[in-house]
Design a protein around this motif. Structure first.
Motif, PDB file in Angstrom:
ATOM      1  N   LEU A   1     -41.925  29.445 -79.709  1.00  0.00           N
ATOM      2  CA  LEU A   1     -41.173  28.669 -80.694  1.00  0.00           C
ATOM      3  C   LEU A   1     -41.726  29.012 -82.070  1.00  0.00           C
ATOM      4  CD1 LEU A   1     -39.038  26.420 -81.159  1.00  0.00           C
ATOM      5  CD2 LEU A   1     -40.888  24.753 -80.919  1.00  0.00           C
ATOM      6  N   ASP A   2     -40.949  29.774 -82.849  1.00  0.00           N
ATOM      7  CA  ASP A   2     -41.408  30.283 -84.149  1.00  0.00           C
ATOM      8  C   ASP A   2     -40.586  29.629 -85.254  1.00  0.00           C
ATOM      9  OD1 ASP A   2     -42.418  31.668 -86.257  1.00  0.00           O
ATOM     10  OD2 ASP A   2     -42.129  33.658 -85.408  1.00  0.00           O
ATOM     11  N   ASP A   3     -41.254  28.868 -86.129  1.00  0.00           N
ATOM     12  CA  ASP A   3     -40.560  28.127 -87.179  1.00  0.00           C
ATOM     13  C   ASP A   3     -41.183  28.448 -88.534  1.00  0.00           C
ATOM     14  OD1 ASP A   3     -39.149  26.420 -88.734  1.00  0.00           O
ATOM     15  OD2 ASP A   3     -39.750  24.578 -87.741  1.00  0.00           O
ATOM     16  N   PRO A   4     -40.460  29.152 -89.419  1.00  0.00           N
ATOM     17  CA  PRO A   4     -41.004  29.441 -90.762  1.00  0.00           C
ATOM     18  C   PRO A   4     -41.298  28.185 -91.576  1.00  0.00           C
ATOM     19  CG  PRO A   4     -39.100  30.833 -90.286  1.00  0.00           C
ATOM     20  CD  PRO A   4     -39.166  29.800 -89.206  1.00  0.00           C
ATOM     21  N   CYS A   5     -40.566  27.090 -91.316  1.00  0.00           N
ATOM     22  CA  CYS A   5     -40.803  25.842 -92.053  1.00  0.00           C
ATOM     23  C   CYS A   5     -41.965  25.035 -91.474  1.00  0.00           C
ATOM     24  CB  CYS A   5     -39.545  24.975 -92.043  1.00  0.00           C
ATOM     25  SG  CYS A   5     -38.261  25.540 -93.153  1.00  0.00           S
ATOM     26  N   GLY A   6     -42.386  25.355 -90.261  1.00  0.00           N
ATOM     27  CA  GLY A   6     -43.457  24.591 -89.633  1.00  0.00           C
ATOM     28  C   GLY A   6     -43.055  23.200 -89.218  1.00  0.00           C
ATOM     29  N   ASN A   7     -41.759  22.956 -89.020  1.00  0.00           N
ATOM     30  CA  ASN A   7     -41.254  21.618 -88.698  1.00  0.00           C
ATOM     31  C   ASN A   7     -40.843  21.473 -87.244  1.00  0.00           C
ATOM     32  OD1 ASN A   7     -41.616  20.582 -91.282  1.00  0.00           O
ATOM     33  ND2 ASN A   7     -39.590  21.245 -91.964  1.00  0.00           N
ATOM     34  N   SER A   8     -41.325  22.333 -86.377  1.00  0.00           N
ATOM     35  CA  SER A   8     -41.027  22.242 -84.953  1.00  0.00           C
ATOM     36  C   SER A   8     -42.253  21.748 -84.190  1.00  0.00           C
ATOM     37  CB  SER A   8     -40.571  23.602 -84.400  1.00  0.00           C
ATOM     38  OG  SER A   8     -39.342  23.990 -84.971  1.00  0.00           O
ATOM     39  N   TYR A   9     -41.977  21.207 -83.012  1.00  0.00           N
ATOM     40  CA  TYR A   9     -43.045  20.528 -82.253  1.00  0.00           C
ATOM     41  C   TYR A   9     -42.831  20.760 -80.762  1.00  0.00           C
ATOM     42  CZ  TYR A   9     -45.146  16.531 -79.801  1.00  0.00           C
ATOM     43  OH  TYR A   9     -45.816  15.731 -78.910  1.00  0.00           O
ATOM     44  N   LEU A  10     -43.928  20.931 -80.031  1.00  0.00           N
ATOM     45  CA  LEU A  10     -43.908  21.046 -78.573  1.00  0.00           C
ATOM     46  C   LEU A  10     -44.983  20.129 -78.008  1.00  0.00           C
ATOM     47  CD1 LEU A  10     -42.558  22.504 -76.208  1.00  0.00           C
ATOM     48  CD2 LEU A  10     -44.272  24.293 -76.410  1.00  0.00           C
ATOM     49  N   GLN A  11     -44.610  19.318 -77.055  1.00  0.00           N
ATOM     50  CA  GLN A  11     -45.500  18.279 -76.536  1.00  0.00           C
ATOM     51  C   GLN A  11     -46.764  18.870 -75.937  1.00  0.00           C
ATOM     52  OE1 GLN A  11     -43.849  16.013 -73.325  1.00  0.00           O
ATOM     53  NE2 GLN A  11     -45.392  14.388 -73.459  1.00  0.00           N
ATOM     54  N   ASN A  12     -47.880  18.268 -76.304  1.00  0.00           N
ATOM     55  CA  ASN A  12     -49.190  18.619 -75.756  1.00  0.00           C
ATOM     56  C   ASN A  12     -49.559  17.579 -74.708  1.00  0.00           C
ATOM     57  OD1 ASN A  12     -51.822  19.251 -75.182  1.00  0.00           O
ATOM     58  ND2 ASN A  12     -52.599  18.972 -77.270  1.00  0.00           N
ATOM     59  N   LEU A  13     -49.568  17.978 -73.431  1.00  0.00           N
ATOM     60  CA  LEU A  13     -49.842  17.042 -72.351  1.00  0.00           C
ATOM     61  C   LEU A  13     -51.297  16.589 -72.324  1.00  0.00           C
ATOM     62  CD1 LEU A  13     -47.829  18.761 -69.453  1.00  0.00           C
ATOM     63  CD2 LEU A  13     -47.092  16.934 -70.998  1.00  0.00           C
ATOM     64  N   TYR A  14     -52.165  17.294 -73.069  1.00  0.00           N
ATOM     65  CA  TYR A  14     -53.587  16.956 -73.069  1.00  0.00           C
ATOM     66  C   TYR A  14     -54.012  16.272 -74.365  1.00  0.00           C
ATOM     67  CZ  TYR A  14     -53.734  20.244 -69.149  1.00  0.00           C
ATOM     68  OH  TYR A  14     -53.506  20.900 -67.964  1.00  0.00           O
ATOM     69  N   ALA A  15     -53.042  15.911 -75.218  1.00  0.00           N
ATOM     70  CA  ALA A  15     -53.364  15.316 -76.512  1.00  0.00           C
ATOM     71  C   ALA A  15     -54.223  14.065 -76.336  1.00  0.00           C
ATOM     72  CB  ALA A  15     -52.068  14.971 -77.252  1.00  0.00           C
ATOM     73  N   PRO A  16     -55.209  13.864 -77.246  1.00  0.00           N
ATOM     74  CA  PRO A  16     -55.503  14.642 -78.465  1.00  0.00           C
ATOM     75  C   PRO A  16     -56.340  15.888 -78.227  1.00  0.00           C
ATOM     76  CG  PRO A  16     -56.978  12.778 -78.349  1.00  0.00           C
ATOM     77  CD  PRO A  16     -56.064  12.655 -77.153  1.00  0.00           C
ATOM     78  N   ASP A  17     -56.685  16.230 -76.973  1.00  0.00           N
ATOM     79  CA  ASP A  17     -57.436  17.452 -76.710  1.00  0.00           C
ATOM     80  C   ASP A  17     -56.504  18.655 -76.759  1.00  0.00           C
ATOM     81  OD1 ASP A  17     -59.719  15.927 -76.329  1.00  0.00           O
ATOM     82  OD2 ASP A  17     -59.334  15.664 -74.178  1.00  0.00           O
ATOM     83  N   ALA A  18     -57.091  19.845 -76.824  1.00  0.00           N
ATOM     84  CA  ALA A  18     -56.306  21.071 -76.877  1.00  0.00           C
ATOM     85  C   ALA A  18     -55.675  21.363 -75.521  1.00  0.00           C
ATOM     86  CB  ALA A  18     -57.195  22.238 -77.309  1.00  0.00           C
ATOM     87  N   ASP A  19     -54.492  21.939 -75.535  1.00  0.00           N
ATOM     88  CA  ASP A  19     -53.781  22.308 -74.315  1.00  0.00           C
ATOM     89  C   ASP A  19     -54.175  23.741 -73.941  1.00  0.00           C
ATOM     90  OD1 ASP A  19     -51.965  23.006 -72.328  1.00  0.00           O
ATOM     91  OD2 ASP A  19     -50.375  21.771 -73.179  1.00  0.00           O
ATOM     92  N   PRO A  20     -54.760  23.971 -72.762  1.00  0.00           N
ATOM     93  CA  PRO A  20     -55.198  25.335 -72.406  1.00  0.00           C
ATOM     94  C   PRO A  20     -54.041  26.316 -72.238  1.00  0.00           C
ATOM     95  CG  PRO A  20     -55.395  23.853 -70.528  1.00  0.00           C
ATOM     96  CD  PRO A  20     -55.068  23.001 -71.707  1.00  0.00           C
ATOM     97  N   GLU A  21     -52.826  25.817 -71.993  1.00  0.00           N
ATOM     98  CA  GLU A  21     -51.679  26.707 -71.791  1.00  0.00           C
ATOM     99  C   GLU A  21     -50.849  26.908 -73.053  1.00  0.00           C
ATOM    100  OE1 GLU A  21     -51.354  28.317 -69.146  1.00  0.00           O
ATOM    101  OE2 GLU A  21     -52.790  27.259 -67.877  1.00  0.00           O
ATOM    102  N   MET A  22     -51.244  26.284 -74.152  1.00  0.00           N
ATOM    103  CA  MET A  22     -50.446  26.348 -75.376  1.00  0.00           C
ATOM    104  C   MET A  22     -51.290  26.831 -76.542  1.00  0.00           C
ATOM    105  SD  MET A  22     -47.884  23.462 -76.989  1.00  0.00           S
ATOM    106  CE  MET A  22     -49.178  22.248 -77.295  1.00  0.00           C
ATOM    107  N   THR A  23     -50.710  27.739 -77.330  1.00  0.00           N
ATOM    108  CA  THR A  23     -51.381  28.289 -78.504  1.00  0.00           C
ATOM    109  C   THR A  23     -50.539  27.993 -79.736  1.00  0.00           C
ATOM    110  OG1 THR A  23     -52.319  30.090 -77.192  1.00  0.00           O
ATOM    111  CG2 THR A  23     -52.320  30.361 -79.577  1.00  0.00           C
TER     112      THR A  23
END
Length: 458
Positions: free
Chosen positions: A401-423
């Protein structure tokens, strides 16, 4: 107003509640839904009858067929007008024509579209050629025929101008020989024009599609007098309040209610969700607009999909974001799907519905045309099968998911910790990206100084 069998009159009281789609499909097993209206004959100035039929051309658009007949003088006339829905944004499609295959690309040109070839300073205004379904070569040949039609009269009245027109016709004909590559542009402020992509569902390297906001002149030419319509105020809408705005269905034009609500997404920002549900035809739409400012940097989110559970993640895709799945050679440019607040599975389902449903080049004669040895329909079916496997979690792939405006979001199932499958990667926007977003010419500081300079120069 008289009404005959097979026709109907509209009751003003009944018209308040939609009884079905305004534009209906033609069916061989039923009577067409025709409306008859008493109107003035332009020939004898007596009253005649105008018959209206609102229907759809499959995989193209809605049309209004009108036929007039006068019983007094026998005068008859017929006309077809477009009933298509004006899209939220205009669309400009550019292709680089270098081979015969490029000339055979099908083009859906609406009434409001302008066709141009910059290399020849040649332009087909929107008012000269009506909406058609043709090819690149067909549109150019139609222009050549139109220019050559009055050449005998030109040679008699103004030989010098006729010689220049003949020279220009020769330059247009040379384009059809593909001796020199040229650029073919279809610019439609209504957003209802299309140019065939022979590489679909993959991206065409020779074609560029740009979406843009219409100007006041565009809206006036399309008959949209938006200057007199007050813009809806959303500043006072609370987080638990739903705002209702009267509107029309994008599919059948029946009256509907557009609902808007502010939503606060955890670990992200506020967004505005707009949803519409048509009781007449069952159509449903939803769109998302971010409520915050454009971020300082662009954002690219990459999720490694390893199971079907990853497809249920919530996501916010702004209208400036593009999506890609490299493993199945899929890429969707910014603006294609608009803003969406859904899940990954829901977004992929919308992609599948769009490719298999309303694609004007996926069915009929277009589906059997040969492209690189395989028919368009075969390539589309193969891609949809691979997309089904992704939606079933059978393919290990990456969702970008590439957004030049930086206004897109993808749920982090491990929030507030980092998601190992998401960069999540933040990067500086390029000059071209800032130009598309209108940021290069945007100025938010120093207005007072500029005003003083203007006063001094005056």
């Amino acid at each position: 107003m008289s009404v005959k069998p097979g026709s109907h009159a509209v009751d003003p009281e009944a018209a308040a509640e939609p009884s079905g789609p305004l534009f209906k499909d033609l069916r061989a097993d039923g009577e067409p839904d025709i409306t008859e209206i008493e109107s003035l004959c332009v020939n004898c100035e007596e009253n005649g009858t105008t018959r209206l039929l609102l229907t759809k051309v499959p995989f193209f658009r809605e049309i209004i067929i009108m036929a007039f007949e006068c019983p007094h003088c026998g005068f008859r006339s017929n006309e077809i007008q477009s009933g298509g829905v004006i899209q939220p944004r205009g669309c400009k499609t550019s292709i680089r024509v270098s081979t015969r295959k490029d000339l055979n690309r099908e083009v859906v040109k609406s009434d409001s579209a302008t066709v141009s070839v910059p290399e020849l300073n040649f332009e087909i205004p929107a008012s000269t050629q009506r909406g058609v379904l043709n090819t690149v070569e067909g549109l150019l040949r139609k222009s050549i025929e139109g220019l050559a039609q009055a050449q005998p009269q030109r040679y008699m009245v103004d030989p010098e101008t006729a010689a220049k027109v003949a020279e220009f016709i020769g330059r247009l004909e040379s384009l059809l020989d593909c001796e020199t590559p040229f650029t073919f542009i279809v610019d439609d402020p209504a957003g209802n024009s299309f140019v065939e992509n022979p590489c679909a569902p993959e991206k065409d390297p020779t074609m560029t599609v740009e979406y843009y906001e219409r100007t006041a002149e565009h809206n006036e030419a399309l008959g949209m007098n938006v200057s007199e319509q007050p813009a809806p105020e959303v500043d006072h809408v609370g987080t638990d309040e739903v705002m209702v705005i009267p509107s029309n269905c994008n599919h059948c034009q029946s009256p509907v209610e557009m609902r808007m609500k502010n939503v606060d997404i955890p670990h992200f920002k506020e967004v505005i969700i707009m949803a519409m549900n048509c009781e007449a035809c069952g159509a449903k739409t939803n769109e998302v607009k971010t409520g915050g400012a454009i971020s300082d940097k662009a954002k690219r989110i990459t999720l490694h999909i390893t199971s079907a559970d990853d497809l249920s993640r919530d996501m916010l895709k702004s209208d400036t974001a593009s999506i890609a799945i490299p493993e199945i050679d899929f890429e969707s440019e910014a603006g294609t799907l608009g803003g969406r607040f859904t899940t990954i599975e829901g977004l992929l389902q919308q992609v599948k519905d769009g490719l298999s449903g309303d694609n004007p080049f996926a069915m009929g004669d277009s589906a059997v045309q040969q492209h690189s040895g395989d028919s368009f329909g075969d390539k589309m079916r193969t891609f949809l099968e691979r997309l089904d496997k992704v939606m079933a979690g059978e393919i290990d792939c990456h969702f970008i998911l590439d957004d030049p405006c930086g206004n897109s979001y993808l749920q982090n199932l491990y929030a507030p910790d980092a998601d190992p499958e998401m960069t999540i990667e933040e990067y500086e926007r390029t000059f071209e990206q800032n130009e598309e977003l209108g940021l290069n010419d945007m100025k938010t500081e120093g207005y007072e100084q500029d005003d003083d300079d203007v006063k001094e120069s005056a």
